[in-house]
Design a protein around this motif. Sequence first.
Motif, mmCIF file in Angstrom:
data_model
loop_
_atom_site.group_PDB
_atom_site.id
_atom_site.type_symbol
_atom_site.label_atom_id
_atom_site.label_comp_id
_atom_site.label_asym_id
_atom_site.label_seq_id
_atom_site.Cartn_x
_atom_site.Cartn_y
_atom_site.Cartn_z
ATOM 1 N N LEU A 139 -59.162 -34.627 -0.672
ATOM 2 C CA LEU A 139 -59.184 -33.928 0.612
ATOM 3 C C LEU A 139 -58.782 -32.456 0.510
ATOM 4 O O LEU A 139 -58.838 -31.738 1.491
ATOM 5 N N ASP A 140 -58.355 -32.035 -0.689
ATOM 6 C CA ASP A 140 -57.996 -30.630 -0.862
ATOM 7 C C ASP A 140 -59.251 -29.768 -0.817
ATOM 8 O O ASP A 140 -60.365 -30.223 -1.076
ATOM 9 N N ALA A 141 -59.070 -28.500 -0.458
ATOM 10 C CA ALA A 141 -60.181 -27.548 -0.471
ATOM 11 C C ALA A 141 -60.528 -27.213 -1.913
ATOM 12 O O ALA A 141 -59.655 -26.873 -2.715
ATOM 13 N N LYS A 142 -61.803 -27.308 -2.255
ATOM 14 C CA LYS A 142 -62.241 -27.049 -3.619
ATOM 15 C C LYS A 142 -62.859 -25.656 -3.707
ATOM 16 O O LYS A 142 -63.561 -25.215 -2.800
ATOM 17 N N THR A 143 -62.592 -24.966 -4.814
ATOM 18 C CA THR A 143 -63.066 -23.596 -4.991
ATOM 19 C C THR A 143 -64.581 -23.513 -4.890
ATOM 20 O O THR A 143 -65.136 -22.598 -4.277
ATOM 21 N N SER A 144 -65.261 -24.487 -5.507
ATOM 22 C CA SER A 144 -66.720 -24.562 -5.432
ATOM 23 C C SER A 144 -67.116 -25.904 -4.850
ATOM 24 O O SER A 144 -66.352 -26.874 -4.900
ATOM 25 N N SER A 145 -68.315 -25.966 -4.333
ATOM 26 C CA SER A 145 -68.782 -27.207 -3.722
ATOM 27 C C SER A 145 -68.817 -28.334 -4.744
ATOM 28 O O SER A 145 -69.265 -28.149 -5.874
ATOM 29 N N PRO A 146 -68.378 -29.546 -4.366
ATOM 30 C CA PRO A 146 -68.467 -30.696 -5.268
ATOM 31 C C PRO A 146 -69.858 -31.320 -5.298
ATOM 32 O O PRO A 146 -70.084 -32.273 -6.051
ATOM 33 N N ILE A 147 -70.789 -30.820 -4.481
ATOM 34 C CA ILE A 147 -72.143 -31.356 -4.467
ATOM 35 C C ILE A 147 -72.944 -30.696 -5.588
ATOM 36 O O ILE A 147 -73.103 -29.478 -5.618
ATOM 37 N N ALA A 148 -73.452 -31.509 -6.511
ATOM 38 C CA ALA A 148 -74.154 -30.959 -7.672
ATOM 39 C C ALA A 148 -75.563 -30.498 -7.329
ATOM 40 O O ALA A 148 -76.099 -29.601 -7.994
ATOM 41 N N ALA A 149 -76.190 -31.118 -6.326
ATOM 42 C CA ALA A 149 -77.583 -30.782 -6.005
ATOM 43 C C ALA A 149 -77.803 -30.845 -4.503
ATOM 44 O O ALA A 149 -77.424 -31.824 -3.852
ATOM 45 N N GLY A 154 -66.318 -25.416 4.319
ATOM 46 C CA GLY A 154 -67.293 -24.860 5.258
ATOM 47 C C GLY A 154 -67.800 -23.498 4.845
ATOM 48 O O GLY A 154 -68.639 -22.908 5.532
ATOM 49 N N GLY A 155 -67.295 -22.986 3.726
ATOM 50 C CA GLY A 155 -67.694 -21.659 3.257
ATOM 51 C C GLY A 155 -68.790 -21.739 2.215
ATOM 52 O O GLY A 155 -69.523 -22.728 2.103
ATOM 53 N N ASP A 156 -68.908 -20.681 1.415
ATOM 54 C CA ASP A 156 -69.974 -20.597 0.424
ATOM 55 C C ASP A 156 -69.786 -21.608 -0.692
ATOM 56 O O ASP A 156 -68.676 -22.070 -0.972
ATOM 57 N N VAL A 157 -70.903 -21.922 -1.353
ATOM 58 C CA VAL A 157 -70.884 -22.965 -2.370
ATOM 59 C C VAL A 157 -70.041 -22.580 -3.584
ATOM 60 O O VAL A 157 -69.498 -23.447 -4.277
ATOM 61 N N MET A 158 -69.936 -21.284 -3.868
ATOM 62 C CA MET A 158 -69.128 -20.810 -4.979
ATOM 63 C C MET A 158 -68.412 -19.528 -4.550
ATOM 64 O O MET A 158 -68.855 -18.853 -3.629
ATOM 65 N N PRO A 159 -67.298 -19.194 -5.200
ATOM 66 C CA PRO A 159 -66.489 -18.070 -4.712
ATOM 67 C C PRO A 159 -67.140 -16.707 -4.862
ATOM 68 O O PRO A 159 -66.710 -15.754 -4.202
ATOM 69 N N THR A 160 -68.175 -16.595 -5.699
ATOM 70 C CA THR A 160 -68.780 -15.294 -5.956
ATOM 71 C C THR A 160 -70.252 -15.217 -5.575
ATOM 72 O O THR A 160 -70.843 -14.134 -5.644
ATOM 73 N N TYR A 165 -76.436 -22.799 2.215
ATOM 74 C CA TYR A 165 -75.832 -23.896 1.467
ATOM 75 C C TYR A 165 -74.305 -23.722 1.514
ATOM 76 O O TYR A 165 -73.801 -22.619 1.259
ATOM 77 N N THR A 166 -73.565 -24.792 1.819
ATOM 78 C CA THR A 166 -72.123 -24.655 2.028
ATOM 79 C C THR A 166 -71.320 -25.658 1.208
ATOM 80 O O THR A 166 -71.816 -26.696 0.771
ATOM 81 N N PRO A 183 -69.981 -13.299 -0.939
ATOM 82 C CA PRO A 183 -68.578 -13.756 -0.920
ATOM 83 C C PRO A 183 -67.599 -12.740 -1.509
ATOM 84 O O PRO A 183 -66.468 -12.608 -1.024
ATOM 85 N N ILE A 184 -68.035 -12.012 -2.540
ATOM 86 C CA ILE A 184 -67.164 -10.981 -3.115
ATOM 87 C C ILE A 184 -66.976 -9.848 -2.120
ATOM 88 O O ILE A 184 -65.847 -9.410 -1.843
ATOM 89 N N VAL A 185 -68.076 -9.365 -1.583
ATOM 90 C CA VAL A 185 -68.040 -8.225 -0.661
ATOM 91 C C VAL A 185 -67.214 -8.561 0.577
ATOM 92 O O VAL A 185 -66.387 -7.750 1.036
#
Length: 358
Positions: A212-222, A262-268, A256-257, A342-344
């Motif tokens: 249930l923790d927030a993950k840096t990148s999406s855990p969905i592979a596809a 609820g944010g971007d799929v990856m931090p960058t 893609y989220t 996401p960087i900007v």
Amino acid sequence: MTATEPHVDDAPLAQLYRDFEAEHLNPLWTQLGDLMPMTPTSRAVPFVWKWSTLYPLARRAGDLVPVGRGGERRAIALANPGLGGVPYVTPTLWAAIQYLGPKEVAPEHRHAQNAFRFVVEGEGVWTVVNGDPVAMRRGDFLLTPGWHFHGHHNETDQPMAWIDGLDIPFVHYTDTGFFEFGSDNVTDDSTPDVSRSERLWAHPGLRPLVGLDAKTSSPIAAYRWEHTDAALREQLALEDEGYAATTEPGHAAVRYTNPTTGGDVMPTIRAEFHRLRAGARTRPRRDVGSTVYQVFDGSGRFVLGGENREVGTGDMIVVPSWTEWSIEADTEFDLFAFSDAPIVERLHFDRTYISEGA
């Protein structure tokens, strides 16, 4: 004489500049316009790579260049003509066409850089991400977050190509890259239709009560094409019914989220998909940050800095920071897009200017 141009006869000032140089110093007053321009002035330039050129070159590389340890991947980077020959599509993003021949295996490795794959045609390859085999098919968007082991295997008698997107330039600039070799093959060579990550995470609106923790990148592979296509189709259907469901008239779009934030799929890296009806056009706009598009289907044009660029299926388009751009669709026009937003946005440098009523 100005403050930025010492007179040739002004010996003390000329000596001062020589002493600056000897001590590896640069006075701000001689370079203010370069360091602090009135608006962003990216060295990257708008450019279009044609799929009809990219794919044959990748196929030739497949005939001549083996895949395996050493080069690791048969990936051919898009080098923006404005960046002096470095293999970057923008100052923050890397894009490439990757080609895997029949029955070939790309060995496993991992790196700090975040990566994804997008498939514009073909199937029969599985990418194995941290031991989870993920089928790759047309229209699928697949993630390989940073520091995840990954390799690919082609189970067919036909080659397959796709595009890779990574944050290599940003990681290189910030000196934050790590790399590690993995298995010489892949850790799981099975060929399931659905990956384990999808079975756990890819159910619309539902989240498992594990992790249930927030993950840096999406855990969905596809992110599968059938879901993307359905979402876009329904937006346009709702528009037909008189409901506010599209970003502009005739312009459906999804992002893609990451289901844990609820944010971007990856931090960058941000990834989106856009569909324009035949005849639709977007308003001209400028954005801080750079975006790369690939035409998934259809034909139309990008207007980049006032210049029309005709594009069709497979073509790749780069829109550098603060370039004025718009899109016009001749047919129904499907576009995959990824950006450094996401960087900007995290740095609060984001800014957009839209030409109202254009």
